[in-house]
Design a protein around this motif. Structure first.
Motif, short mmCIF file in Angstrom:
data_model
loop_
_atom_site.label_atom_id
_atom_site.label_comp_id
_atom_site.label_asym_id
_atom_site.label_seq_id
_atom_site.Cartn_x
_atom_site.Cartn_y
_atom_site.Cartn_z
N PRO A 41 -9.35 12.16 -0.21
CA PRO A 41 -9.14 12.45 1.21
C PRO A 41 -9.82 11.45 2.15
O PRO A 41 -9.29 11.14 3.21
N LEU A 42 -10.99 10.93 1.76
CA LEU A 42 -11.68 9.97 2.61
C LEU A 42 -10.82 8.73 2.84
O LEU A 42 -10.73 8.21 3.96
N LEU A 43 -10.14 8.27 1.79
CA LEU A 43 -9.30 7.08 1.92
C LEU A 43 -8.06 7.39 2.74
O LEU A 43 -7.61 6.55 3.54
N GLU A 44 -7.50 8.56 2.57
CA GLU A 44 -6.36 8.97 3.40
C GLU A 44 -6.76 9.01 4.87
O GLU A 44 -6.00 8.58 5.75
N GLY A 45 -7.96 9.53 5.14
CA GLY A 45 -8.44 9.58 6.51
C GLY A 45 -8.66 8.20 7.10
O GLY A 45 -8.39 7.95 8.28
N LEU A 46 -9.15 7.28 6.26
CA LEU A 46 -9.37 5.90 6.71
C LEU A 46 -8.04 5.24 7.08
O LEU A 46 -7.94 4.58 8.11
N GLN A 47 -7.02 5.45 6.23
CA GLN A 47 -5.73 4.85 6.57
C GLN A 47 -5.15 5.47 7.84
O GLN A 47 -4.62 4.76 8.70
N GLN A 48 -5.26 6.78 7.99
CA GLN A 48 -4.71 7.41 9.18
C GLN A 48 -5.41 6.92 10.44
O GLN A 48 -4.76 6.70 11.48
N ALA A 49 -6.72 6.71 10.35
CA ALA A 49 -7.45 6.17 11.50
C ALA A 49 -6.93 4.78 11.85
O ALA A 49 -6.73 4.45 13.02
N ALA A 50 -6.69 3.96 10.83
CA ALA A 50 -6.16 2.61 11.07
C ALA A 50 -4.77 2.67 11.70
O ALA A 50 -4.48 1.93 12.65
N LEU A 51 -3.93 3.56 11.21
CA LEU A 51 -2.58 3.69 11.77
C LEU A 51 -2.64 4.13 13.23
O LEU A 51 -1.92 3.60 14.09
N ASN A 52 -3.50 5.10 13.52
CA ASN A 52 -3.60 5.60 14.90
C ASN A 52 -4.07 4.51 15.86
O ASN A 52 -3.56 4.38 16.98
N ILE A 53 -5.05 3.74 15.43
CA ILE A 53 -5.66 2.74 16.31
C ILE A 53 -4.80 1.49 16.44
O ILE A 53 -4.71 0.88 17.52
N LEU A 54 -4.13 1.10 15.36
CA LEU A 54 -3.39 -0.16 15.36
C LEU A 54 -1.92 -0.04 15.75
O LEU A 54 -1.26 -1.04 16.00
N ASP A 55 -1.42 1.18 15.83
CA ASP A 55 0.01 1.38 16.09
C ASP A 55 0.48 0.65 17.35
O ASP A 55 1.57 0.06 17.36
#
Length: 208
Positions: free
Chosen positions: A98-112
């Motif tokens: 889950p930590l890695l999933e959260g890291l990717q989602q944070a990147a997607l949200n910020i970089l979109d």
């Protein structure tokens, strides 16, 4: 101008060397491309990569991604095997906590907002993608997000029949350590086959 960039987890120094050795052993006498090195194409786990506009500031956005969730000083990921991925890819597959999933989602949200969607390769053959990979590619221009997120260290690419044979015979040449440690995040320039070719920004996982 569009820049092809990515965010990645970088392994600790010992595990960086281990990944470089693993590529050599898995490859046998065949040349997996690109060659992993400590000074050039770094072993890494891609969190996200794609085409971005010039408005993106790698150092600032990397800080936002890292600061958006509580990260430990190190992330340990269990290896799940050396696998073949269409077309012609050889991966060291890793678990997806889950930590890695959260890291990717944070990147997607910020970089979109910085994605250069006009640069997505709409002509790319996705016939061998899974349904979730196709959906990910259509939305983000990257095959492995959301349900399709597949953490891995790319050991290289070869002709289709060579890659399949290397994966099939890998246990004869290489043993895979059970756990891999990552201690840094980087924003990088994509090179050959999406390799980690140049660091634009880097930070320890738990840097305030």
């Amino acid at each position: 101008m569009t820049r092809w960039l990515g965010i990645a987890l970088l392994p600790s120094a010992d595990h960086q060397r281990a990944a470089i050795r693993l590529q050599e052993k898995v490859g046998g006498g065949q040349q997996l491309r690109p060659t992993l090195t400590k000074d050039g194409n770094l072993p890494h786990v891609t969190v996200f990569q794609g085409p971005f506009t010039d408005a993106l500031d790698p150092e600032a956005e990397l800080s936002k991604v890292a600061g958006s969730l509580a990260l430990p000083g190190e992330i340990q990921l269990a290896a799940t095997g050396i696998v073949y991925q269409p077309t012609g890819w050889v991966f060291l597959s890793l678990e997806r906590p889950p930590l890695l999933e959260g890291l990717q989602q944070a990147a997607l949200n910020i970089l979109d907002a910085y994605l250069a969607r006009e640069a997505f390769d709409t002509a790319k053959d996705t016939s061998r993608f899974s349904d979730s990979e196709r959906a990910s590619f259509a939305r983000y221009g990257y095959r492995y997000t959301g349900d399709a997120f597949a953490p891995h260290i790319t050991l290289g690419r070869a002709e289709e029949h060579i890659a399949r044979d290397l994966v099939r015979t890998a246990p004869e040449r290489a043993s895979v350590q059970p756990e891999w440690t990552f201690d840094r995040l980087s924003f990088y320039v994509m090179g050959e086959h999406g390799a980690h070719a140049e660091i634009l920004a880097e930070r320890a996982l738990d840097l305030p």
